[in-house]
Design a protein around this motif. Structure first.
Motif, PDB file in Angstrom:
ATOM      1  N   GLN A  62      11.285  53.337  75.820  1.00  8.61           N
ATOM      2  CA  GLN A  62      12.103  54.131  74.911  1.00  8.61           C
ATOM      3  C   GLN A  62      13.140  54.959  75.670  1.00  8.61           C
ATOM      4  N   ALA A  72      15.956  52.700  76.501  1.00 10.51           N
ATOM      5  CA  ALA A  72      16.761  52.440  75.302  1.00 10.51           C
ATOM      6  C   ALA A  72      17.670  53.623  74.982  1.00 10.51           C
ATOM      7  N   ALA A  73      17.178  54.842  75.188  1.00  9.54           N
ATOM      8  CA  ALA A  73      17.994  56.028  74.926  1.00  9.54           C
ATOM      9  C   ALA A  73      19.169  56.099  75.895  1.00  9.54           C
ATOM     10  N   ASP A 127      21.702  53.580  74.720  1.00  8.29           N
ATOM     11  CA  ASP A 127      22.467  54.097  73.577  1.00  8.29           C
ATOM     12  C   ASP A 127      23.556  55.048  74.040  1.00  8.29           C
ATOM     13  N   ALA A 128      23.212  55.924  75.013  1.00  8.74           N
ATOM     14  CA  ALA A 128      24.206  56.877  75.504  1.00  8.74           C
ATOM     15  C   ALA A 128      25.319  56.167  76.270  1.00  8.74           C
ATOM     16  N   GLY A 183      26.259  53.059  75.612  1.00 13.92           N
ATOM     17  CA  GLY A 183      26.937  52.131  74.720  1.00 13.92           C
ATOM     18  C   GLY A 183      26.865  50.708  75.227  1.00 13.92           C
ATOM     19  N   PRO A 242      23.812  47.553  76.688  1.00 12.91           N
ATOM     20  CA  PRO A 242      22.384  47.237  76.802  1.00 12.91           C
ATOM     21  C   PRO A 242      21.871  47.481  78.217  1.00 12.91           C
ATOM     22  N   ALA A 281      16.608  61.864  74.397  1.00  6.25           N
ATOM     23  CA  ALA A 281      17.937  61.319  74.072  1.00  6.25           C
ATOM     24  C   ALA A 281      19.018  62.360  74.311  1.00  6.25           C
TER      25      ALA A 281
END
Length: 297
Positions: free
Chosen positions: A217, A220-221, A224-225, A227, A229, A286
């Motif tokens: 996780q 993944a965070a 996301d930050a 932008g 993968p 996150a």
């Protein structure tokens, strides 16, 4: 979790700066907790002495007294405590491995006028992973003390920075084991409150983030930050052990892997102490990732 310990005697019913000298000494001032702590204290209008073994003006806010010193040489700390009343004490693994004496540091601090100490300890003392001897020099001192016992730091994921920058990949063990890691800035804010205000003498605070989060996780965070993968690769215990041994002594590696892979219920529990002290929910991983995303680009 708030420990059931009785406050020691002292002057905890008033602000330190109402009793004369008000210098606050911060050791480990350029570290993940020390840096935001210095900033928080300066923002609150406090006088601060920032102490580190390696320090540069770029690391320290304007107006802050900064001294290069080594806790392994207590005699060399005498100038550090001029006009000081409070101390934030960090005893690193290197300090302990080298036979450093927190008691000797506290003796110099007390002789210099310090009467309050906030120790950055570890959640492992509360859960039995680490010996209480880590805290004994503080709790047995004649100083007014507060213990901070954080779990894992969000900033520990900075060890992934190189592979994320170069390969957009994270390799870590126990990918789905979740722990409530904490933003070092939250630890710093709690420390600032304990150093400055009433009601914290003789207390031990367990500090965690707002929710358990797994390595998968966390990756993944960060993705996301960014932008983009980020691929997660599960490491075996042996692979993780070999990697950690490059910069940690073997006993620390074994204890770390045990916590990461087989945490106790206490190590997975979210503590209310950050919210109780700061009046707000701890920051999420996150949020930490978004704030520090430049390290992963």
């Amino acid at each position: 979790m708030l420990a059931s310990v009785e406050p020691t005697q002292g002057l905890d019913n008033q602000r330190l700066d109402e009793t004369g000298a008000n210098m606050i000494v911060v050791t480990g001032a350029t570290g993940n907790v020390g840096r935001p702590l210095v900033q928080a204290l300066v923002a609150a209008g406090e006088q601060v002495t920032a102490v580190s073994r390696r320090i540069s003006v770029a690391d320290i806010p304007p107006g802050v007294r900064h001294l290069q010193a080594d806790l392994l040489d207590p005699g060399g700390l005498v100038p550090v405590f001029d006009n000081a009343e409070a101390l934030f004490l960090v005893t690193s693994g290197d300090f302990l491995a080298a036979g450093g004496s927190a008691g000797a540091v506290l003796d110099v601090a007390r002789a210099g006028g310090v009467r309050r100490v906030v120790l950055l300890s570890s959640q492992g003392v509360a859960t039995g992973r680490h010996p209480s001897a880590l805290e004994d020099p503080v709790t047995r001192s004649e100083l007014e003390w507060t213990l901070l016992r954080p779990g894992g730091f969000d900033s520990n994921t900075l060890r992934w920075a190189e592979t994320i920058r170069t390969q957009r990949m994270v390799a870590a063990p126990f990918g789905d084991v979740a722990l409530p890691t904490i933003d070092p800035a939250d630890i710093a804010e709690v420390a600032a409150v304990a150093l400055r205000g009433p009601g914290h003498v003789g207390r031990a605070y367990e500090l965690t983030g707002p929710e358990p989060v797994s390595p998968r996780q966390q990756a993944a965070a960060i993705a996301d930050a960014l932008g983009e993968p980020v691929r997660f690769v599960d490491q075996t215990h042996a692979e993780a052990r070999e990697q950690l041994l490059r910069f940690m002594p073997e006993p620390v590696v074994e204890a770390t892997l045990d916590i990461l892979g087989n945490p106790t219920s206490g190590e997975q529990r979210v503590s209310p102490d950050v919210e109780r002290i700061l009046g707000r929910r701890p920051r999420t991983f996150a949020e930490w990732a978004a704030r520090n995303i430049a390290a992963f680009k």
